[in-house]
Design a protein around this motif. Structure first.
Motif, PDB file in Angstrom:
ATOM      1  N   ARG A  13       0.866  -1.176   0.000  1.00  0.00           N
ATOM      2  CA  ARG A  13       0.000   0.000   0.000  1.00  0.00           C
ATOM      3  C   ARG A  13       0.901   1.225   0.000  1.00  0.00           C
ATOM      4  O   ARG A  13       1.777   1.354   0.851  1.00  0.00           O
ATOM      5  CB  ARG A  13      -0.903   0.051   1.222  1.00  0.00           C
ATOM      6  CG  ARG A  13      -1.761   1.327   1.253  1.00  0.00           C
ATOM      7  CD  ARG A  13      -2.578   1.492   2.531  1.00  0.00           C
ATOM      8  NE  ARG A  13      -3.485   0.377   2.701  1.00  0.00           N
ATOM      9  CZ  ARG A  13      -3.443  -0.473   3.737  1.00  0.00           C
ATOM     10  NH1 ARG A  13      -2.548  -0.337   4.673  1.00  0.00           N
ATOM     11  NH2 ARG A  13      -4.301  -1.456   3.812  1.00  0.00           N
ATOM     12  N   ILE A  14       0.683   2.111  -0.965  1.00  0.00           N
ATOM     13  CA  ILE A  14       1.417   3.371  -1.018  1.00  0.00           C
ATOM     14  C   ILE A  14       0.423   4.489  -0.739  1.00  0.00           C
ATOM     15  O   ILE A  14      -0.624   4.575  -1.389  1.00  0.00           O
ATOM     16  CB  ILE A  14       2.106   3.575  -2.378  1.00  0.00           C
ATOM     17  CG1 ILE A  14       3.150   2.479  -2.601  1.00  0.00           C
ATOM     18  CG2 ILE A  14       2.742   4.962  -2.448  1.00  0.00           C
ATOM     19  CD1 ILE A  14       3.868   2.557  -3.936  1.00  0.00           C
ATOM     20  N   THR A  15       0.774   5.326   0.239  1.00  0.00           N
ATOM     21  CA  THR A  15      -0.083   6.439   0.641  1.00  0.00           C
ATOM     22  C   THR A  15       0.684   7.746   0.449  1.00  0.00           C
ATOM     23  O   THR A  15       1.541   8.079   1.269  1.00  0.00           O
ATOM     24  CB  THR A  15      -0.523   6.296   2.110  1.00  0.00           C
ATOM     25  OG1 THR A  15      -1.116   5.009   2.300  1.00  0.00           O
ATOM     26  CG2 THR A  15      -1.511   7.382   2.499  1.00  0.00           C
ATOM     27  N   PRO A  16       0.407   8.464  -0.627  1.00  0.00           N
ATOM     28  CA  PRO A  16       1.046   9.774  -0.799  1.00  0.00           C
ATOM     29  C   PRO A  16       0.270  10.845  -0.036  1.00  0.00           C
ATOM     30  O   PRO A  16      -0.946  10.751   0.115  1.00  0.00           O
ATOM     31  CB  PRO A  16       0.962  10.014  -2.304  1.00  0.00           C
ATOM     32  CG  PRO A  16      -0.175   9.173  -2.778  1.00  0.00           C
ATOM     33  CD  PRO A  16      -0.335   8.040  -1.802  1.00  0.00           C
ATOM     34  N   SER A  17       0.987  11.832   0.455  1.00  0.00           N
ATOM     35  CA  SER A  17       0.362  12.984   1.109  1.00  0.00           C
ATOM     36  C   SER A  17       0.695  14.211   0.286  1.00  0.00           C
ATOM     37  O   SER A  17       1.854  14.645   0.262  1.00  0.00           O
ATOM     38  CB  SER A  17       0.877  13.153   2.533  1.00  0.00           C
ATOM     39  OG  SER A  17       0.459  12.086   3.334  1.00  0.00           O
ATOM     40  N   GLY A  18      -0.294  14.731  -0.408  1.00  0.00           N
ATOM     41  CA  GLY A  18      -0.089  15.894  -1.254  1.00  0.00           C
ATOM     42  C   GLY A  18      -0.698  15.679  -2.621  1.00  0.00           C
ATOM     43  O   GLY A  18      -1.211  14.601  -2.932  1.00  0.00           O
ATOM     44  N   ASP A  19      -0.635  16.723  -3.410  1.00  0.00           N
ATOM     45  CA  ASP A  19      -1.190  16.671  -4.759  1.00  0.00           C
ATOM     46  C   ASP A  19      -0.372  15.744  -5.646  1.00  0.00           C
ATOM     47  O   ASP A  19       0.847  15.644  -5.508  1.00  0.00           O
ATOM     48  CB  ASP A  19      -1.202  18.069  -5.385  1.00  0.00           C
ATOM     49  CG  ASP A  19      -2.125  19.028  -4.657  1.00  0.00           C
ATOM     50  OD1 ASP A  19      -2.973  18.551  -3.868  1.00  0.00           O
ATOM     51  OD2 ASP A  19      -2.005  20.241  -4.878  1.00  0.00           O
ATOM     52  N   ILE A  20      -1.068  15.077  -6.560  1.00  0.00           N
ATOM     53  CA  ILE A  20      -0.391  14.245  -7.556  1.00  0.00           C
ATOM     54  C   ILE A  20      -0.501  14.963  -8.888  1.00  0.00           C
ATOM     55  O   ILE A  20      -1.591  15.163  -9.423  1.00  0.00           O
ATOM     56  CB  ILE A  20      -1.013  12.835  -7.646  1.00  0.00           C
ATOM     57  CG1 ILE A  20      -0.863  12.114  -6.306  1.00  0.00           C
ATOM     58  CG2 ILE A  20      -0.360  12.043  -8.767  1.00  0.00           C
ATOM     59  CD1 ILE A  20      -1.507  10.745  -6.268  1.00  0.00           C
ATOM     60  N   THR A  49      -4.679  12.874  -0.637  1.00  0.00           N
ATOM     61  CA  THR A  49      -4.483  13.501  -1.944  1.00  0.00           C
ATOM     62  C   THR A  49      -5.759  14.243  -2.318  1.00  0.00           C
ATOM     63  O   THR A  49      -6.747  13.630  -2.708  1.00  0.00           O
ATOM     64  CB  THR A  49      -4.141  12.436  -3.007  1.00  0.00           C
ATOM     65  OG1 THR A  49      -2.940  11.768  -2.620  1.00  0.00           O
ATOM     66  CG2 THR A  49      -3.958  13.063  -4.377  1.00  0.00           C
ATOM     67  N   LEU A  50      -5.721  15.552  -2.176  1.00  0.00           N
ATOM     68  CA  LEU A  50      -6.906  16.361  -2.461  1.00  0.00           C
ATOM     69  C   LEU A  50      -7.029  16.705  -3.937  1.00  0.00           C
ATOM     70  O   LEU A  50      -8.118  16.997  -4.420  1.00  0.00           O
ATOM     71  CB  LEU A  50      -6.873  17.653  -1.633  1.00  0.00           C
ATOM     72  CG  LEU A  50      -6.866  17.453  -0.119  1.00  0.00           C
ATOM     73  CD1 LEU A  50      -6.795  18.802   0.586  1.00  0.00           C
ATOM     74  CD2 LEU A  50      -8.077  16.658   0.332  1.00  0.00           C
ATOM     75  N   PHE A  51      -5.899  16.683  -4.669  1.00  0.00           N
ATOM     76  CA  PHE A  51      -5.907  17.024  -6.086  1.00  0.00           C
ATOM     77  C   PHE A  51      -5.026  16.051  -6.846  1.00  0.00           C
ATOM     78  O   PHE A  51      -3.930  15.698  -6.410  1.00  0.00           O
ATOM     79  CB  PHE A  51      -5.377  18.453  -6.300  1.00  0.00           C
ATOM     80  CG  PHE A  51      -5.205  18.790  -7.755  1.00  0.00           C
ATOM     81  CD1 PHE A  51      -6.290  19.186  -8.525  1.00  0.00           C
ATOM     82  CD2 PHE A  51      -3.967  18.683  -8.375  1.00  0.00           C
ATOM     83  CE1 PHE A  51      -6.145  19.481  -9.878  1.00  0.00           C
ATOM     84  CE2 PHE A  51      -3.809  18.975  -9.724  1.00  0.00           C
ATOM     85  CZ  PHE A  51      -4.898  19.380 -10.465  1.00  0.00           C
ATOM     86  N   MET A  52      -5.522  15.615  -8.006  1.00  0.00           N
ATOM     87  CA  MET A  52      -4.735  14.777  -8.904  1.00  0.00           C
ATOM     88  C   MET A  52      -5.046  15.231 -10.320  1.00  0.00           C
ATOM     89  O   MET A  52      -6.217  15.356 -10.698  1.00  0.00           O
ATOM     90  CB  MET A  52      -5.106  13.302  -8.726  1.00  0.00           C
ATOM     91  CG  MET A  52      -4.316  12.354  -9.615  1.00  0.00           C
ATOM     92  SD  MET A  52      -4.568  10.604  -9.220  1.00  0.00           S
ATOM     93  CE  MET A  52      -6.218  10.322  -9.848  1.00  0.00           C
ATOM     94  N   GLN A  80     -12.140  15.303  -5.703  1.00  0.00           N
ATOM     95  CA  GLN A  80     -11.585  15.689  -7.002  1.00  0.00           C
ATOM     96  C   GLN A  80     -10.901  14.518  -7.707  1.00  0.00           C
ATOM     97  O   GLN A  80     -11.180  14.260  -8.883  1.00  0.00           O
ATOM     98  CB  GLN A  80     -10.638  16.894  -6.866  1.00  0.00           C
ATOM     99  CG  GLN A  80     -10.165  17.455  -8.210  1.00  0.00           C
ATOM    100  CD  GLN A  80      -8.980  16.704  -8.817  1.00  0.00           C
ATOM    101  OE1 GLN A  80      -8.177  16.106  -8.113  1.00  0.00           O
ATOM    102  NE2 GLN A  80      -8.896  16.723 -10.142  1.00  0.00           N
ATOM    103  N   PRO A  81      -9.996  13.757  -7.044  1.00  0.00           N
ATOM    104  CA  PRO A  81      -9.429  12.588  -7.724  1.00  0.00           C
ATOM    105  C   PRO A  81     -10.490  11.562  -8.129  1.00  0.00           C
ATOM    106  O   PRO A  81     -10.376  10.922  -9.176  1.00  0.00           O
ATOM    107  CB  PRO A  81      -8.448  12.010  -6.700  1.00  0.00           C
ATOM    108  CG  PRO A  81      -8.067  13.176  -5.861  1.00  0.00           C
ATOM    109  CD  PRO A  81      -9.323  13.999  -5.754  1.00  0.00           C
ATOM    110  N   ALA A  82     -11.551  11.429  -7.320  1.00  0.00           N
ATOM    111  CA  ALA A  82     -12.637  10.502  -7.672  1.00  0.00           C
ATOM    112  C   ALA A  82     -13.333  10.952  -8.951  1.00  0.00           C
ATOM    113  O   ALA A  82     -13.616  10.138  -9.833  1.00  0.00           O
ATOM    114  CB  ALA A  82     -13.640  10.393  -6.525  1.00  0.00           C
TER     115      ALA A  82
END
Length: 109
Positions: A13-20, A49-52, A80-82
């Motif tokens: 499992r990779i969990t990024p914190s921040g925009d992609i 991740t609030l923005f991708m 937003q990513p959804a």
């Protein structure tokens, strides 16, 4: 960007914190590349991740990642990513298969 990786057998499992976006792809690909060769199932936990942007969709394509990774899922999507993933699935359903990407229950928990 802060990236957390948890490995349990063949599952990671990779969990990024921040925009992609295009600027954050390199560290995310590095995180995937650092996975053990026996990892075949990768889960992206995107609750921080609030923005991708569109470049983030490339993380969801197995052929863009390390060879042994066969299954990719996405959990805990922010709005937003959804929306981006739903749009991608509408435009390219053969590439972005929501039944495959969005598991009914989290894997590896």
């Amino acid at each position: 960007m802060n990236i957390t990786t948890v490995i349990n057998g063949t599952f990671a499992r990779i969990t990024p914190s921040g925009d992609i976006d295009a600027d954050s792809l390199a560290p995310l690909h590095t995180a995937v590349g650092a996975l053990s060769p026996h990892v075949s199932d990768l889960q992206w936990d995107l609750h921080h991740t609030l923005f991708m942007d569109v470049s983030g969709l490339h993380l969801l394509l197995p052929q863009q990642l390390a060879d042994p990774i066969q299954h990719i899922t996405v959990v805990r999507l922010c709005p937003q990513p959804a929306r981006l993933l739903l749009l991608a699935a509408d435009l390219r359903p053969g590439i972005f298969d929501l039944a495959r990407l969005l598991p009914a229950a989290p894997v590896g928990d």
